[in-house]
Scaffold this motif. Sequence first.
Motif, PDB file in Angstrom:
ATOM      1  N   LEU A  66      26.305   9.615 -17.671  1.00  0.00           N
ATOM      2  CA  LEU A  66      26.161   8.350 -16.947  1.00  0.00           C
ATOM      3  C   LEU A  66      24.701   7.964 -16.749  1.00  0.00           C
ATOM      4  N   GLN A  67      23.835   8.949 -16.448  1.00  0.00           N
ATOM      5  CA  GLN A  67      22.439   8.612 -16.189  1.00  0.00           C
ATOM      6  C   GLN A  67      21.674   8.254 -17.464  1.00  0.00           C
ATOM      7  N   GLU A  68      22.309   8.440 -18.618  1.00  0.00           N
ATOM      8  CA  GLU A  68      21.703   8.005 -19.869  1.00  0.00           C
ATOM      9  C   GLU A  68      22.272   6.668 -20.346  1.00  0.00           C
ATOM     10  N   PHE A  69      23.172   6.079 -19.561  1.00  0.00           N
ATOM     11  CA  PHE A  69      23.820   4.830 -19.951  1.00  0.00           C
ATOM     12  C   PHE A  69      22.858   3.664 -19.770  1.00  0.00           C
ATOM     13  N   PRO A  70      22.604   2.872 -20.812  1.00  0.00           N
ATOM     14  CA  PRO A  70      21.639   1.763 -20.714  1.00  0.00           C
ATOM     15  C   PRO A  70      22.163   0.621 -19.865  1.00  0.00           C
ATOM     16  N   GLU A  76      14.316  -3.131 -22.165  1.00  0.00           N
ATOM     17  CA  GLU A  76      13.360  -2.425 -21.305  1.00  0.00           C
ATOM     18  C   GLU A  76      13.637  -0.931 -21.226  1.00  0.00           C
ATOM     19  N   GLY A  77      14.708  -0.478 -21.857  1.00  0.00           N
ATOM     20  CA  GLY A  77      15.006   0.948 -21.904  1.00  0.00           C
ATOM     21  C   GLY A  77      15.457   1.547 -20.584  1.00  0.00           C
ATOM     22  N   LYS A  78      15.938   0.714 -19.657  1.00  0.00           N
ATOM     23  CA  LYS A  78      16.390   1.222 -18.362  1.00  0.00           C
ATOM     24  C   LYS A  78      17.780   1.843 -18.481  1.00  0.00           C
ATOM     25  N   THR A  79      18.032   2.846 -17.625  1.00  0.00           N
ATOM     26  CA  THR A  79      19.345   3.492 -17.594  1.00  0.00           C
ATOM     27  C   THR A  79      19.852   3.560 -16.152  1.00  0.00           C
ATOM     28  N   LEU A  80      21.124   3.891 -15.996  1.00  0.00           N
ATOM     29  CA  LEU A  80      21.721   4.003 -14.671  1.00  0.00           C
ATOM     30  C   LEU A  80      21.015   5.074 -13.844  1.00  0.00           C
ATOM     31  N   GLU A  81      20.815   4.794 -12.565  1.00  0.00           N
ATOM     32  CA  GLU A  81      20.295   5.796 -11.641  1.00  0.00           C
ATOM     33  C   GLU A  81      21.482   6.407 -10.905  1.00  0.00           C
TER      34      GLU A  81
END
Length: 285
Positions: A66-70, A76-81
């Motif tokens: 989940l924390q690697e999910f864009p 911008e390369g952001k993922t779930l926190e």
Amino acid sequence: NGIHRTVILSGEVNGKINAIQGRDMKIQSGRSTVFEGDIKLDGLPNIDETVMYLKVKKLITNRTDLQEFPIPPFTEGKTLEIPINMASLGTISFHGSMAGFIDDFVAYGMFSSALGSISTDMSVNEDFKTGKLYYDGKLNSEGFDIGRFLNMKQVGILALDADIKGSGVESDKVDAQLNGTIKRLDAMGYSYKDAQVSARMAKKMFDGSLFINDDNLKLSFDGNINLSNAVPLLNFNADIRYANLTALHLINNKGKSTSFSSQLAIKMKGNTIDNIAGLMEITHT
């Protein structure tokens, strides 16, 4: 554009991009994330305005995936926190249905994890800028280890049937209004049964009413206990009709029953004998 992930999928897909449907889909991504079910997407290629309808036969994932999910904007390369305490859930599975947008949806079904199961009928939305999670709906569980999830050693299994509205899932960030029945709560080595609660609960704060009709505790409470500041604030009325202090593990009386009853009216602040100020009225003890 901006998503660089390997996805393995199969199923029957038809429709145009802006109104696409998938039946009997199987989608795999990450290390262990698997989705099986039906999908309908209205609004692509604009992901922010795309409405999703998911009939979930099986969804399996974990915190690592989940924390690697864009998340958008994908360039911008952001993922779930994902909060660290979500790791205690281990492998998470869900079956049911989901509908809504990528950051604002309703989940109806059953979640299972290493800490127990929870059925939900709940709307969930996340502010991608702040990473804050908001929720509103119904929760039902026959047993979930809330102590391990919130890293609270004195608390254990929780079983409840309640409405909840709030934000945050970490112990220091939870701020929620809870209304319903607590069927079981393990605390201080005792399993409390049959409690009715209507209160706002946040970090070290309880504001509302609580009625307990347990075999070893008959209690009605109304008021506020706030331990979040340097100086605690207590403002409540409590009617303890019966409490078996030995059974509740509040005192050690070598197995002998010790009963207690009292009526309390407390309005004070302080945490030492030198700074306590206010009123404490104790009657019918």
